[in-house]
Motif scaffolding. Sequence first.
Motif, PDB file in Angstrom:
ATOM      1  N   GLY A  92     -21.687 -17.644  -0.014  1.00 21.31           N
ATOM      2  CA  GLY A  92     -20.772 -16.844   0.789  1.00 21.31           C
ATOM      3  C   GLY A  92     -19.838 -17.710   1.620  1.00 21.31           C
ATOM      4  O   GLY A  92     -18.638 -17.425   1.732  1.00 21.31           O
ATOM      5  N   ALA A  93     -20.383 -18.785   2.207  1.00 22.30           N
ATOM      6  CA  ALA A  93     -19.552 -19.696   3.007  1.00 22.30           C
ATOM      7  C   ALA A  93     -18.528 -20.415   2.134  1.00 22.30           C
ATOM      8  O   ALA A  93     -17.358 -20.567   2.515  1.00 22.30           O
ATOM      9  N   LEU A  94     -18.960 -20.868   0.942  1.00 27.22           N
ATOM     10  CA  LEU A  94     -18.032 -21.532   0.023  1.00 27.22           C
ATOM     11  C   LEU A  94     -16.912 -20.589  -0.400  1.00 27.22           C
ATOM     12  O   LEU A  94     -15.744 -20.994  -0.531  1.00 27.22           O
ATOM     13  N   ASN A  95     -17.275 -19.318  -0.627  1.00 21.40           N
ATOM     14  CA  ASN A  95     -16.260 -18.331  -1.004  1.00 21.40           C
ATOM     15  C   ASN A  95     -15.228 -18.159   0.103  1.00 21.40           C
ATOM     16  O   ASN A  95     -14.022 -18.120  -0.159  1.00 21.40           O
ATOM     17  N   ASP A  96     -15.698 -18.071   1.331  1.00 19.18           N
ATOM     18  CA  ASP A  96     -14.781 -17.870   2.453  1.00 19.18           C
ATOM     19  C   ASP A  96     -13.879 -19.082   2.670  1.00 19.18           C
ATOM     20  O   ASP A  96     -12.721 -18.943   3.086  1.00 19.18           O
ATOM     21  N   MET A  97     -14.386 -20.291   2.383  1.00 15.93           N
ATOM     22  CA  MET A  97     -13.609 -21.512   2.642  1.00 15.93           C
ATOM     23  C   MET A  97     -12.734 -21.919   1.459  1.00 15.93           C
ATOM     24  O   MET A  97     -11.585 -22.355   1.641  1.00 15.93           O
ATOM     25  N   PHE A  98     -13.269 -21.814   0.230  1.00 17.12           N
ATOM     26  CA  PHE A  98     -12.567 -22.383  -0.921  1.00 17.12           C
ATOM     27  C   PHE A  98     -12.335 -21.393  -2.068  1.00 17.12           C
ATOM     28  O   PHE A  98     -11.664 -21.740  -3.039  1.00 17.12           O
ATOM     29  N   GLY A  99     -12.904 -20.214  -1.997  1.00 18.48           N
ATOM     30  CA  GLY A  99     -12.786 -19.275  -3.093  1.00 18.48           C
ATOM     31  C   GLY A  99     -14.041 -19.263  -3.950  1.00 18.48           C
ATOM     32  O   GLY A  99     -14.885 -20.149  -3.869  1.00 18.48           O
ATOM     33  N   TRP A 100     -14.155 -18.248  -4.804  1.00 13.79           N
ATOM     34  CA  TRP A 100     -15.375 -18.065  -5.594  1.00 13.79           C
ATOM     35  C   TRP A 100     -15.630 -19.219  -6.556  1.00 13.79           C
ATOM     36  O   TRP A 100     -16.784 -19.492  -6.910  1.00 13.79           O
ATOM     37  N   SER A 153     -34.162  -5.170  -8.729  1.00  8.72           N
ATOM     38  CA  SER A 153     -33.522  -3.960  -8.210  1.00  8.72           C
ATOM     39  C   SER A 153     -32.747  -4.278  -6.940  1.00  8.72           C
ATOM     40  O   SER A 153     -31.615  -3.795  -6.736  1.00  8.72           O
ATOM     41  N   PHE A 154     -33.348  -5.088  -6.096  1.00 11.51           N
ATOM     42  CA  PHE A 154     -32.682  -5.516  -4.867  1.00 11.51           C
ATOM     43  C   PHE A 154     -31.391  -6.268  -5.189  1.00 11.51           C
ATOM     44  O   PHE A 154     -30.347  -6.025  -4.572  1.00 11.51           O
ATOM     45  N   LEU A 155     -31.455  -7.175  -6.177  1.00 16.80           N
ATOM     46  CA  LEU A 155     -30.252  -7.924  -6.561  1.00 16.80           C
ATOM     47  C   LEU A 155     -29.148  -6.997  -7.053  1.00 16.80           C
ATOM     48  O   LEU A 155     -27.963  -7.239  -6.791  1.00 16.80           O
ATOM     49  N   GLY A 156     -29.544  -5.960  -7.795  1.00 17.41           N
ATOM     50  CA  GLY A 156     -28.545  -5.050  -8.333  1.00 17.41           C
ATOM     51  C   GLY A 156     -27.898  -4.174  -7.279  1.00 17.41           C
ATOM     52  O   GLY A 156     -26.719  -3.818  -7.403  1.00 17.41           O
ATOM     53  N   GLY A 157     -28.648  -3.828  -6.246  1.00 21.86           N
ATOM     54  CA  GLY A 157     -28.136  -2.884  -5.267  1.00 21.86           C
ATOM     55  C   GLY A 157     -27.729  -3.453  -3.927  1.00 21.86           C
ATOM     56  O   GLY A 157     -26.860  -2.895  -3.241  1.00 21.86           O
ATOM     57  N   ALA A 158     -28.321  -4.579  -3.520  1.00 21.70           N
ATOM     58  CA  ALA A 158     -28.079  -5.111  -2.180  1.00 21.70           C
ATOM     59  C   ALA A 158     -26.619  -5.493  -1.925  1.00 21.70           C
ATOM     60  O   ALA A 158     -26.116  -5.251  -0.817  1.00 21.70           O
ATOM     61  N   PRO A 159     -25.907  -6.114  -2.887  1.00 22.40           N
ATOM     62  CA  PRO A 159     -24.491  -6.416  -2.609  1.00 22.40           C
ATOM     63  C   PRO A 159     -23.673  -5.170  -2.272  1.00 22.40           C
ATOM     64  O   PRO A 159     -22.820  -5.201  -1.381  1.00 22.40           O
ATOM     65  N   PHE A 160     -23.948  -4.069  -2.976  1.00 23.47           N
ATOM     66  CA  PHE A 160     -23.247  -2.824  -2.685  1.00 23.47           C
ATOM     67  C   PHE A 160     -23.632  -2.303  -1.296  1.00 23.47           C
ATOM     68  O   PHE A 160     -22.772  -1.894  -0.510  1.00 23.47           O
ATOM     69  N   VAL A 161     -24.922  -2.296  -1.001  1.00 22.18           N
ATOM     70  CA  VAL A 161     -25.384  -1.813   0.298  1.00 22.18           C
ATOM     71  C   VAL A 161     -24.749  -2.628   1.421  1.00 22.18           C
ATOM     72  O   VAL A 161     -24.273  -2.087   2.427  1.00 22.18           O
ATOM     73  N   GLY A 162     -24.747  -3.950   1.247  1.00 25.35           N
ATOM     74  CA  GLY A 162     -24.215  -4.814   2.292  1.00 25.35           C
ATOM     75  C   GLY A 162     -22.730  -4.643   2.529  1.00 25.35           C
ATOM     76  O   GLY A 162     -22.274  -4.646   3.683  1.00 25.35           O
ATOM     77  N   THR A 163     -21.959  -4.494   1.453  1.00 27.34           N
ATOM     78  CA  THR A 163     -20.503  -4.425   1.595  1.00 27.34           C
ATOM     79  C   THR A 163     -19.994  -3.002   1.843  1.00 27.34           C
ATOM     80  O   THR A 163     -19.156  -2.779   2.719  1.00 27.34           O
ATOM     81  N   ALA A 164     -20.484  -2.032   1.072  1.00 25.75           N
ATOM     82  CA  ALA A 164     -19.941  -0.672   1.159  1.00 25.75           C
ATOM     83  C   ALA A 164     -20.542   0.140   2.300  1.00 25.75           C
ATOM     84  O   ALA A 164     -19.868   1.013   2.864  1.00 25.75           O
ATOM     85  N   ILE A 165     -21.808  -0.132   2.645  1.00 29.72           N
ATOM     86  CA  ILE A 165     -22.478   0.673   3.678  1.00 29.72           C
ATOM     87  C   ILE A 165     -22.463  -0.031   5.032  1.00 29.72           C
ATOM     88  O   ILE A 165     -22.150   0.583   6.061  1.00 29.72           O
ATOM     89  N   TYR A 166     -22.787  -1.341   5.030  1.00 29.67           N
ATOM     90  CA  TYR A 166     -22.845  -2.056   6.309  1.00 29.67           C
ATOM     91  C   TYR A 166     -21.614  -2.921   6.567  1.00 29.67           C
ATOM     92  O   TYR A 166     -21.520  -3.551   7.632  1.00 29.67           O
ATOM     93  N   HIS A 167     -20.696  -2.993   5.593  1.00 33.02           N
ATOM     94  CA  HIS A 167     -19.407  -3.683   5.758  1.00 33.02           C
ATOM     95  C   HIS A 167     -19.581  -5.155   6.176  1.00 33.02           C
ATOM     96  O   HIS A 167     -18.886  -5.646   7.075  1.00 33.02           O
ATOM     97  N   LEU A 168     -20.501  -5.825   5.525  1.00 28.59           N
ATOM     98  CA  LEU A 168     -20.756  -7.226   5.823  1.00 28.59           C
ATOM     99  C   LEU A 168     -19.771  -8.125   5.078  1.00 28.59           C
ATOM    100  O   LEU A 168     -19.373  -7.819   3.946  1.00 28.59           O
ATOM    101  N   SER A 169     -19.393  -9.234   5.692  1.00 29.48           N
ATOM    102  CA  SER A 169     -18.579 -10.246   5.020  1.00 29.48           C
ATOM    103  C   SER A 169     -19.446 -10.983   4.001  1.00 29.48           C
ATOM    104  O   SER A 169     -20.682 -10.921   4.066  1.00 29.48           O
ATOM    105  N   PRO A 170     -18.839 -11.704   3.039  1.00 26.27           N
ATOM    106  CA  PRO A 170     -19.651 -12.469   2.087  1.00 26.27           C
ATOM    107  C   PRO A 170     -20.629 -13.427   2.755  1.00 26.27           C
ATOM    108  O   PRO A 170     -21.778 -13.568   2.311  1.00 26.27           O
TER     109      PRO A 170
END
Length: 409
Positions: free
Chosen positions: A157-165, A230-247
């Motif tokens: 997530g930090a690398l994405n924010d600094m340099f891109g994916w 299951s957590f891997l499949g759903g957690a990114p969505f939960v974090g971004t769409a529901i809790y609006h977390l940054s990468p």
Amino acid sequence: MQQSRFLDRRTPPHILTLVVCAGLAALSLNVFLPSLSAMATHFGTEYAVMQLAVSGYIAGTAVLQLVLGPLSDLFGRRRVMIGSILIMLLGTVICLLAASVTVFMIGRLLQTAVVAGFVLPRAIIRDTVPMESAASMIAYVTMGMSLVPMISPTIGGALNDMFGWEANFALMLGLGLLTLTLVFTDLGETNHLPATSFIAQFRSWPDLFRSRRFWGYTFTSTFSSGVFFSFLGGAPFVGTAIYHLSPTMLGAQFFLIAAGYMIGNFISGRYTRHFGTMTMMISGSLVSLVGVLITAVFLVAEAPWPLAFFAPLALTGVGNGLTLPSSNAGIVSVRPHLAGSASGLGGAITVGGGAALSTLAATVLKDEGGAMPLLVVMGVTTILALVATAYVRQIDRREGAIPTTDDER
């Protein structure tokens, strides 16, 4: 057992080498998870399509394990490990240079070769030690390896924010080259009774298919790890769409479940010889279920904090750390002379089930539905793991814990 000497490829590999191989496989799976939304934007595609980089990758590793296990029984663990890392490096370069999502997915498909880092350490350990010791040693390997999924999403997530994916795949490339060097200089061959032919290895599968213990251990592993997938499949969505977390903040949440996994593996490595594999598997599923239930209570109470969702699920990591070393040791111990094939076949079933559950978790989540559907998938999967463990226990009680003849199956 021949004494291992570090950086001496004439002896069995040092445990550190096995940890690094497994860690590289874990890194390839989850380091870029916080970047999925950014990658979807870059390639001009939907999030569900980009999520195939996770679920499709998991499915690819499942299929590949069917081949890697028998190949290592035929050609040896060392050659297959080196070849797999080379293919993974090629795939990483393709991902970095991809101009379209299709080319990127081809690179991800090649990256699946790194699953050898999961398959072969189990077979290597079983080549050298008996079952109870294997469970303990597998636990220590996965404990060390679990440091990677603990920190890699945060780093990603930090690398994405600094340099891109793309920086995430540059990291995979560099660490892959270092791992290749370590394997070449340290991983001595442990399969001293190679199979006579590749086809002969596949002919051994019916022997495994007829073993009820093999299926019991495999389904325990499948459903236990399915909680994490299951957590891997759903957690990114939960974090971004529901809790609006940054990468970066989303990556930090993955630290919790990975830390729990490390703790569970430490307990397994320390106490499996004393309490036995069956106790560890049952305890692990119960701990996972408690974590899911606590999270569900917070959701029902409408707790607004991201930690109310992510923190209790660290217990599912602890549960996986308790269950998986013992179930994996059981898989490769049903027929010790088929350790590579059993590891590959059992791993393929485990990861294939994980791919399905990862896709299911991503599918059931909608903005209006909240995170509860994900918890339902995780809870049901945990209960199924308990049922599978109870099945193995019933066979052990009825027929004795140590297989001695074909009739015991």
